[in-house]
Design a protein around this motif. Sequence first.
Motif, PDB file in Angstrom:
ATOM      1  N   UNK A 239       9.562  -8.131  -1.232  1.00 54.16           N
ATOM      2  CA  UNK A 239      10.853  -8.055  -1.914  1.00 54.16           C
ATOM      3  C   UNK A 239      11.343  -6.609  -1.920  1.00 54.16           C
ATOM      4  N   UNK A 240      12.083  -6.233  -0.895  1.00 57.30           N
ATOM      5  CA  UNK A 240      12.524  -4.851  -0.731  1.00 57.30           C
ATOM      6  C   UNK A 240      13.580  -4.456  -1.763  1.00 57.30           C
ATOM      7  N   UNK A 241      14.314  -5.425  -2.255  1.00 56.07           N
ATOM      8  CA  UNK A 241      15.369  -5.117  -3.211  1.00 56.07           C
ATOM      9  C   UNK A 241      14.790  -4.729  -4.565  1.00 56.07           C
ATOM     10  N   UNK A 242      13.788  -5.484  -5.036  1.00 55.23           N
ATOM     11  CA  UNK A 242      13.157  -5.179  -6.327  1.00 55.23           C
ATOM     12  C   UNK A 242      12.188  -4.018  -6.191  1.00 55.23           C
ATOM     13  N   UNK A 243      11.296  -4.102  -5.194  1.00 55.25           N
ATOM     14  CA  UNK A 243      10.300  -3.044  -4.967  1.00 55.25           C
ATOM     15  C   UNK A 243      10.883  -2.030  -3.989  1.00 55.25           C
ATOM     16  N   UNK A 244      11.867  -1.280  -4.479  1.00 50.37           N
ATOM     17  CA  UNK A 244      12.626  -0.415  -3.577  1.00 50.37           C
ATOM     18  C   UNK A 244      12.065   0.989  -3.434  1.00 50.37           C
ATOM     19  N   UNK A 245      11.216   1.426  -4.385  1.00 49.87           N
ATOM     20  CA  UNK A 245      10.566   2.746  -4.275  1.00 49.87           C
ATOM     21  C   UNK A 245       9.244   2.656  -5.031  1.00 49.87           C
ATOM     22  N   UNK A 246       8.151   2.490  -4.300  1.00 46.46           N
ATOM     23  CA  UNK A 246       6.883   2.079  -4.890  1.00 46.46           C
ATOM     24  C   UNK A 246       5.805   3.119  -4.619  1.00 46.46           C
ATOM     25  N   UNK A 247       5.082   3.487  -5.663  1.00 45.51           N
ATOM     26  CA  UNK A 247       3.943   4.386  -5.517  1.00 45.51           C
ATOM     27  C   UNK A 247       2.683   3.594  -5.848  1.00 45.51           C
ATOM     28  N   UNK A 248       1.720   3.581  -4.911  1.00 40.26           N
ATOM     29  CA  UNK A 248       0.483   2.819  -5.068  1.00 40.26           C
ATOM     30  C   UNK A 248      -0.676   3.795  -5.219  1.00 40.26           C
ATOM     31  N   UNK A 249      -1.417   3.654  -6.320  1.00 39.38           N
ATOM     32  CA  UNK A 249      -2.554   4.538  -6.563  1.00 39.38           C
ATOM     33  C   UNK A 249      -3.869   3.815  -6.311  1.00 39.38           C
ATOM     34  N   UNK A 250      -4.791   4.522  -5.662  1.00 40.52           N
ATOM     35  CA  UNK A 250      -6.133   3.996  -5.425  1.00 40.52           C
ATOM     36  C   UNK A 250      -7.153   4.963  -6.009  1.00 40.52           C
ATOM     37  N   UNK A 251      -8.305   4.430  -6.365  1.00 37.13           N
ATOM     38  CA  UNK A 251      -9.389   5.252  -6.905  1.00 37.13           C
ATOM     39  C   UNK A 251     -10.059   6.066  -5.804  1.00 37.13           C
ATOM     40  N   UNK A 252     -10.038   5.556  -4.556  1.00 38.43           N
ATOM     41  CA  UNK A 252     -10.747   6.217  -3.455  1.00 38.43           C
ATOM     42  C   UNK A 252      -9.858   6.393  -2.240  1.00 38.43           C
ATOM     43  N   UNK A 294      13.177   7.817   3.321  1.00 37.33           N
ATOM     44  CA  UNK A 294      12.818   7.379   4.675  1.00 37.33           C
ATOM     45  C   UNK A 294      11.711   6.341   4.622  1.00 37.33           C
ATOM     46  N   UNK A 295      10.780   6.527   3.681  1.00 33.19           N
ATOM     47  CA  UNK A 295       9.735   5.517   3.444  1.00 33.19           C
ATOM     48  C   UNK A 295       9.923   4.952   2.042  1.00 33.19           C
ATOM     49  N   UNK A 296       9.599   3.693   1.886  1.00 35.06           N
ATOM     50  CA  UNK A 296       9.783   2.984   0.612  1.00 35.06           C
ATOM     51  C   UNK A 296       8.511   2.951  -0.218  1.00 35.06           C
ATOM     52  N   UNK A 297       7.351   3.073   0.447  1.00 36.45           N
ATOM     53  CA  UNK A 297       6.057   2.910  -0.209  1.00 36.45           C
ATOM     54  C   UNK A 297       5.196   4.142   0.056  1.00 36.45           C
TER      55      UNK A 297
END
Length: 442
Positions: A239-252, A294-297
């Motif tokens: 869903x590009x409209x709702x998740x338009x600028x997303x930061x994903x955090x990982x432990x590793x 330029x990038x969304x994620x």
Amino acid sequence: MISFDDIKISKQIRMALDEAGFDKPTEIQEKVFSPIRAGKDVIGIAQTGTGKTLAYLMPILMKLNYAQGFDPRALIVVPTRELVLQVIETIELLSPHINLRAAGVYGGVNINTQKEKLYSGIDIIVATPGRLMDIYMTRILKFTMIKTLVIDEADKLMDLGFMPQLKAIFEIIPEAHQNLLFSATFSDTVAQLADDFLISPERIEIAPQASTVENIHQIQYQVPNILSKIALLKHLLKDKEVFNKVMIFTETKKNADRIVNRLEEFLGEDLSVIHSNKAQNTRIKALTNFKEGTSRVLIASDVAARGIDIENISHVINFDIPSNHVEYVHRVGRTGRAEKDGTAISFVNKGEEELIEKVEALINKPIEIGLVPTEVVFTSQLLEDEKIQTRNIKVKNTIRLDLASGAFHKKSAKNSKTPSGSKGRQKAIANKKRNSKKKSKK
């Protein structure tokens, strides 16, 4: 409602704030301004996203006023390269009408390039502790003119073990100077730092320690393993409209790379990644692409949880729950900034349930449990390091995890045997007694 004019900002900085679209100060900016201007040592405690960087920079820039001399007059120490770049960017935003020279120094790049930038004279240095000491040892600059020292993200500096470097920094700057210590939390180690080096500081605390702002909607999904987390992540990001600028955090870093490997084809140019194994130029490019849209994620390990001030991040997704549960606050603070709404989503497996409970205790409220969309199919397949973790859990807690049902089972009584070491010790004692009896009969 208070404005920047009410706290007596200089005309030059006021113009810069207008041009950047800032119309009123945040609470931390309002409350620390006068004490800093008065030359007091200050401890500023405020949650991530409340504008701490701007809070200390405005009075410092007014104090410095214009370029002067060769050696630096203000020093800002931060924990990461990303935060160095962020602070420098904020200085540039505030100073188009002020003639001041600022430079950032950090590891991972050629020190000679940084030395060349400093050689012609500097007013403000923004630095990570290790590279700052490297610069000092070259004797290219003197630190005898420093009148203001800022320790920013003090809790993170303590977590990363920088206390020895910070002590060395206090040794090389003049005894008479102003100290400004800013942090999202006030841990025992931060308190010790303040006790050791600050003189009668004024403590200004804006929000309860380690709290999240109210305009962030927080939700958790219960997900059994890494591959299932990736499946849910892929579904949400469709869903590009709702998740338009997303930061994903990982432990590793490994999990960050796993997401990239499995979603790179799906996301294409929408995807960027930063972690400590990436070259500095690669990290800067990834951040720039994300900032400019330029990038969304953007996928990041916790090295990037601090110091990224990017507008309009719609969602933060915790792919893993951080083992240091306080980091949760810094992660989710990337969204919901400047009083805008944001969403923080957490993927929680069985092994992370205790961590999410600690998070809920920390922020003093429960995190809503969401229903996983029916289109998402979970798998019972484990990756190799998950299998190792599961074996370790079974040995340590004498329980077995049924991965298909997600249920825990106590070890059955018939399998609860006496440890071999204990049995061997009992046998040795019995033999010793028998031998003693034989000797006494003789």
